[in-house]
Scaffold this active site. Structure first.
Site, PDB file in Angstrom:
ATOM      1  N   ASP A 169       0.863  -1.182   0.000  1.00  0.00           N
ATOM      2  CA  ASP A 169       0.000   0.000   0.000  1.00  0.00           C
ATOM      3  C   ASP A 169       0.896   1.228   0.000  1.00  0.00           C
ATOM      4  O   ASP A 169       1.975   1.221   0.605  1.00  0.00           O
ATOM      5  CB  ASP A 169      -0.920  -0.003   1.217  1.00  0.00           C
ATOM      6  CG  ASP A 169      -2.013  -1.054   1.136  1.00  0.00           C
ATOM      7  OD1 ASP A 169      -2.453  -1.357   0.009  1.00  0.00           O
ATOM      8  OD2 ASP A 169      -2.438  -1.555   2.181  1.00  0.00           O
ATOM      9  N   ASP A 182      -6.959  -1.359  -4.615  1.00  0.00           N
ATOM     10  CA  ASP A 182      -8.029  -1.012  -3.675  1.00  0.00           C
ATOM     11  C   ASP A 182      -9.004  -0.010  -4.294  1.00  0.00           C
ATOM     12  O   ASP A 182     -10.223  -0.112  -4.117  1.00  0.00           O
ATOM     13  CB  ASP A 182      -7.448  -0.427  -2.385  1.00  0.00           C
ATOM     14  CG  ASP A 182      -6.530  -1.389  -1.655  1.00  0.00           C
ATOM     15  OD1 ASP A 182      -6.716  -2.616  -1.790  1.00  0.00           O
ATOM     16  OD2 ASP A 182      -5.618  -0.912  -0.953  1.00  0.00           O
TER      17      ASP A 182
END
Length: 165
Positions: free
Chosen positions: A119, A141
């Site tokens: 991330d 995401d």
């Protein structure tokens, strides 16, 4: 193969390629691990976070067996979504499912390759001296959330929903 299915598959491939390319570029070219947090705008930073869990870091301390279980669950979900996409009746739902599938595969590749999802995007704001941060996320995401939003729109407000009795 029906044309709408082809579009869904292309959406999945596009998300997968963009997601993996962005992560590899940030890790190996930009070297985000060495640089640390990089302010891009007053509300957006590039950071490196290794998410060993699922959404919002849940189950992050599940260990190697937990990681394998998460990969197996994700694989089953991708198969189920692909079947749904093949049977989808609207172009929007097909593309939405493609976005979700591409994002799920992108994050699964991370989990398999590194044992965690990469991330890197952090949105934040300061209001009255108090800092508020969103969860660190990646392009996969974003695609998953956009796909779910499009499925909800298609289910409740789309053409099929409007024609339902």
């Amino acid at each position: 193969m029906k044309p709408s299915l082809r579009i869904g598959i292309l959406a999945a491939l596009a998300v997968l390629i963009l997601d993996q390319a962005s992560k590899l570029w940030l890790l190996y070219v930009f070297d985000i691990g060495r640089r640390g947090a990089v302010a891009v705008t007053p509300f957006f930073d590039l950071v490196l976070a290794w998410n060993t869990g699922i959404s919002y870091g849940w189950f992050s301390d599940s260990g190697p067996v937990g990681q394998m279980v998460l990969i197996a669950v994700k694989a089953a979900a991708v198969v189920a979504l692909a079947i749904w996409m093949a049977k989808s009746q609207t172009r929007l739902a097909t593309v939405a499912l493609g976005l979700i599938i591409g994002g799920a595969i992108g994050n699964a590749i991370d989990r398999f390759a590194w044992g965690a999802v990469v991330d890197f995007a952090l949105l934040h704001v300061e209001i009255a001296g108090q800092a508020y941060n969103w969860y660190v996320f990646n392009l996969a995401d974003v695609a998953i959330v956009a796909g779910v939003a499009a499925l909800l729109y298609d289910s409740f407000l789309g053409v099929s929903a409007a024609n339902a009795p």
